[in-house]
Design a protein around this motif. Structure first.
Motif, PDB file in Angstrom:
ATOM      1  N   UNK A   4      -0.695  20.939  -5.979  1.00 31.58           N
ATOM      2  CA  UNK A   4       0.005  19.969  -5.116  1.00 31.58           C
ATOM      3  C   UNK A   4      -0.272  18.538  -5.563  1.00 31.58           C
ATOM      4  N   UNK A   5      -1.496  18.276  -6.019  1.00 34.37           N
ATOM      5  CA  UNK A   5      -1.882  16.927  -6.467  1.00 34.37           C
ATOM      6  C   UNK A   5      -1.167  16.568  -7.763  1.00 34.37           C
ATOM      7  N   UNK A   6      -1.064  17.535  -8.673  1.00 28.28           N
ATOM      8  CA  UNK A   6      -0.380  17.290  -9.944  1.00 28.28           C
ATOM      9  C   UNK A   6       1.099  17.010  -9.715  1.00 28.28           C
ATOM     10  N   UNK A  18      -8.663  30.329   6.311  1.00 27.89           N
ATOM     11  CA  UNK A  18      -8.052  29.034   5.977  1.00 27.89           C
ATOM     12  C   UNK A  18      -7.547  29.057   4.530  1.00 27.89           C
ATOM     13  N   UNK A  19      -8.345  29.630   3.629  1.00 26.32           N
ATOM     14  CA  UNK A  19      -7.942  29.748   2.221  1.00 26.32           C
ATOM     15  C   UNK A  19      -6.673  30.600   2.118  1.00 26.32           C
ATOM     16  N   UNK A  20      -6.639  31.690   2.869  1.00 27.33           N
ATOM     17  CA  UNK A  20      -5.473  32.577   2.846  1.00 27.33           C
ATOM     18  C   UNK A  20      -4.230  31.868   3.372  1.00 27.33           C
ATOM     19  N   UNK A  21      -4.424  31.040   4.389  1.00 31.24           N
ATOM     20  CA  UNK A  21      -3.314  30.262   4.952  1.00 31.24           C
ATOM     21  C   UNK A  21      -2.763  29.300   3.901  1.00 31.24           C
ATOM     22  N   UNK A  22      -3.655  28.669   3.130  1.00 35.71           N
ATOM     23  CA  UNK A  22      -3.230  27.752   2.072  1.00 35.71           C
ATOM     24  C   UNK A  22      -2.501  28.514   0.968  1.00 35.71           C
ATOM     25  N   UNK A  23      -3.026  29.671   0.629  1.00 39.86           N
ATOM     26  CA  UNK A  23      -2.403  30.486  -0.421  1.00 39.86           C
ATOM     27  C   UNK A  23      -0.970  30.848  -0.041  1.00 39.86           C
ATOM     28  N   UNK A  24      -0.769  31.245   1.213  1.00 37.66           N
ATOM     29  CA  UNK A  24       0.578  31.600   1.679  1.00 37.66           C
ATOM     30  C   UNK A  24       1.507  30.385   1.678  1.00 37.66           C
ATOM     31  N   UNK A  25       0.937  29.220   1.990  1.00 40.00           N
ATOM     32  CA  UNK A  25       1.724  27.971   1.959  1.00 40.00           C
ATOM     33  C   UNK A  25       2.225  27.701   0.540  1.00 40.00           C
ATOM     34  N   UNK A  26       1.349  27.908  -0.435  1.00 38.63           N
ATOM     35  CA  UNK A  26       1.721  27.678  -1.844  1.00 38.63           C
ATOM     36  C   UNK A  26       2.744  28.716  -2.305  1.00 38.63           C
TER      37      UNK A  26
END
Length: 613
Positions: free
Chosen positions: A516-518, A596-604
């Motif tokens: 996301x930063x890149x 929380x990590x899993x939630x981020x992974x699904x977002x990506x």
């Protein structure tokens, strides 16, 4: 079961171990033991709950229709939120025969409002729970500071010269050995002391002859302490006698050094400032090597004091960066200074490396540097070997300046970056990820900045680039099962029943935030700072931003704690954690962090449509 046995049971479960004696007794006296058969409903959805349940034996599932949302086992409890809201959102049903303690809702709420710590805990968000976790465990670790020994501090080397040594020779000896004090011995084997301040106050102000006997400005009546005595004893002795230093002896009654007030104070302040100064003053590699040995002591001290992981990583990273910069300055040919940029990458570049792992570095050389390739690579090989001597192991992937692939001219690096962006292999994206995390440790930082600007420009020209860059996270699974239990990969017999906390949590979070930063062309390298920047850009909302920060910090702190335990036990540093080594609260927070990590992974996966890549 007796009241005392119930109290002992409660003391093993956070936050009930925070109850005072009166509250603990009231809690225990109102507990009933209840037995439930397999597949028996304990608490029904849409009903008013009656009890708080603490599991002594068995497994309980929290379900919404047929979907299992959570699973509770021995030493865990449910459902305080239902009791607070007086409404059960889900059904709680046993998965096997289960025995629970049951506490009436009325008693739970009464004690909840009487105990501020418990009330705060149950009304916190996940991010707040993670943030406030340190106190519970760190209080126990603070005891380590209380039992620190004199030898654990910075004890100055004891230099003993004859009593009749001249003032000039004595001053010269102090300078050569870089010590603040000198011990003198007369013909009767009596020991005296002379300090650097004695030279200023007694010699210069009294205009003494430099050929005069240094014994004239010395002091007697020294007080000794054993190197195995507690540091707090040293502090008490100094305070009692109004002294600034003590002479240290070993168990054989031999003088081995001198500990002064500065060394004592700096130990309890982690002595990072003094270590930083020592790096600045160092004129040889040997002096630097001695200084770098203090880093592990600093890490252990900060961790034992309960200092947050983000601060520890920042502090250690600054010291490491300063150390590498100094080594580069001492070793590099003058033609390379100002015409190159030594960069550190990976976790070191993100300022997230605490304990020394393998080297991840590269050298960008200006196109107009006068050195030829052979001269440059000779230096690069030597630099890598010196870092190994300083405790930075070689990189197994050969990502080091000694590898010509990572030691090249500026224009060559531009071509390399272009090939990475246009490439499709895993190595291309891995190299790009490593490079994007780079910071300049020494030299001309504009060389690195220009290359990153070029990376942003080239990356924007490829529609599929960010999708492919993010795709690697789909190769890693969060180690939480369908029933919220930990999932172990027991194919690795050496780490049976352990979790790879880096692969299952830290890497997924770091790579997701990196992608996301890149895409948003951020120059930040640190994961927490990237999260904050993405929050400012409204890419990540406020609450999720806090959750990600605290999850990352918690995962990093669990990994550090495990690694320090391995070091103390003489084991290798690795990324594995055994959940059984964690207390109940830590297990709970580890599960929250993985969620929380899993939630981020699904977002990506949704954002980059990774199922189509």
């Amino acid at each position: 079961m007796s009241i005392q046995e119930q109290i002992n049971f409660l003391k093993t479960i956070y936050p009930f171990d925070q109850l005072n004696k009166t509250q603990m007794e009231e809690f225990s006296q109102n507990l009933d033991i209840m037995y439930f058969k397999k597949n028996q409903i304990i608490q029904e959805k849409d009903k008013n709950p009656e009890n708080l349940y603490l599991i002594m034996k068995g497994i309980v599932q929290e379900k919404n229709s047929e979907e299992v949302l959570s699973i509770y086992s021995i030493n865990e409890f449910f459902d305080p939120i239902s009791l607070i809201e007086n409404y059960s959102k889900n059904t709680f049903i046993t998965a096997e025969e289960t025995i629970c303690y049951a506490l009436p809702r009325k008693i739970f709420l009464k004690i909840l409002h009487e105990n501020h710590k418990m009330e705060s805990y149950f009304f916190q968000s996940i991010s707040e729970k993670l943030n406030n976790n340190t106190l519970h465990e760190k209080n126990k670790e603070l005891a380590n500071m209380m039992i620190a020994k004199v030898k654990d501090a910075n004890v100055h080397k004891a230099i003993i010269v004859p009593f009749k040594t001249t003032i000039y020779e004595a001053a010269k000896t102090i300078k050569e050995h870089r010590v603040p004090t000198l011990l003198l011995k007369d013909e009767k084997d009596e020991i005296y002391i002379v300090t650097d301040s004695d030279f200023r106050q007694k010699v210069i102000l009294n205009r003494m002859d430099f050929d005069d006997c240094v014994g004239k400005i010395s002091s007697t009546g020294l007080i000794y302490i054993n190197e195995n005595d507690f540091l707090f004893d040293a502090q008490l002795i100094m305070s009692k006698h109004g002294l600034k230093r003590l002479v240290v002896k070993n168990n054989n009654n031999e003088i081995v050094g001198i500990i002064d007030q500065i060394s004592l104070s700096s130990f309890f302040a982690t002595h990072t400032f003094s270590v930083s100064n020592e790096i600045d003053k160092a004129q040889t590699l040997e002096e630097l090597k001695n200084t770098s040995k203090s880093f592990l002591k600093i890490i252990k001290s900060l961790n034992a004091k309960g200092v947050k992981i983000a601060f520890i990583t920042k502090l250690v990273n600054q010291l490491n960066k300063k150390l590498i910069d100094k080594i580069f300055e001492l070793l590099a040919p003058k033609e390379l200074l100002g015409k190159s940029a030594l960069i550190v990458m990976g976790s070191e570049g993100r300022a997230e490396q605490i304990l020394k792992t393998d080297q991840d570095n590269a050298l960008i050389i200006s196109d107009d540097c006068s050195l030829n390739d052979e001269q440059i690579h000779d230096f690069a090989r030597k630099f890598t070997e010196i870092l190994v001597e300083f405790g930075f192991p070689r990189c197994e992937g050969n990502i080091m300046v000694s590898n010509p692939y990572w030691c090249r001219r500026f224009s060559d690096f531009k071509e390399l970056i272009y090939s990475w962006v246009m490439g499709k292999t895993g190595d291309d994206f891995m190299n790009l990820a490593i490079f994007y995390d780079a910071i300049c440790a020494s030299g001309d930082r504009t060389l690195l900045t220009s290359l990153k600007e070029y990376l942003f420009k080239v990356g924007s020209n490829s529609q599929s680039f960010y999708m492919n860059f993010a795709k690697i996270i789909t190769s890693f699974d969060v180690p939480l099962g369908f029933f919220d239990g930990f999932v172990f990969n027991n194919e690795n017999k050496k780490h049976k029943n352990e979790i790879d906390i880096k692969r299952g949590g830290i890497f997924i979070l770091v790579q997701s935030i990196r992608t996301l930063s890149l895409e948003n062309k951020l120059f930040r390298t640190n994961t927490i700072k990237r999260i904050k920047e993405l929050n400012k850009l409204n890419i990540i909302d406020d609450e999720f931003s806090k959750e990600l920060e605290e999850a990352f910090n918690f995962l990093a702190s669990v990994k550090l704690k495990s690694n320090l335990q391995n070091l103390d036990a003489g084991k290798e540093i690795n990324n594995y954690v055994n959940p059984e080594d964690l207390n109940t609260m830590e297990k709970d927070l580890l599960k929250d962090s993985f969620k929380i990590v899993n939630k981020l992974k699904k977002k990506l996966e949704y954002h980059y449509k990774l199922s189509y890549v």
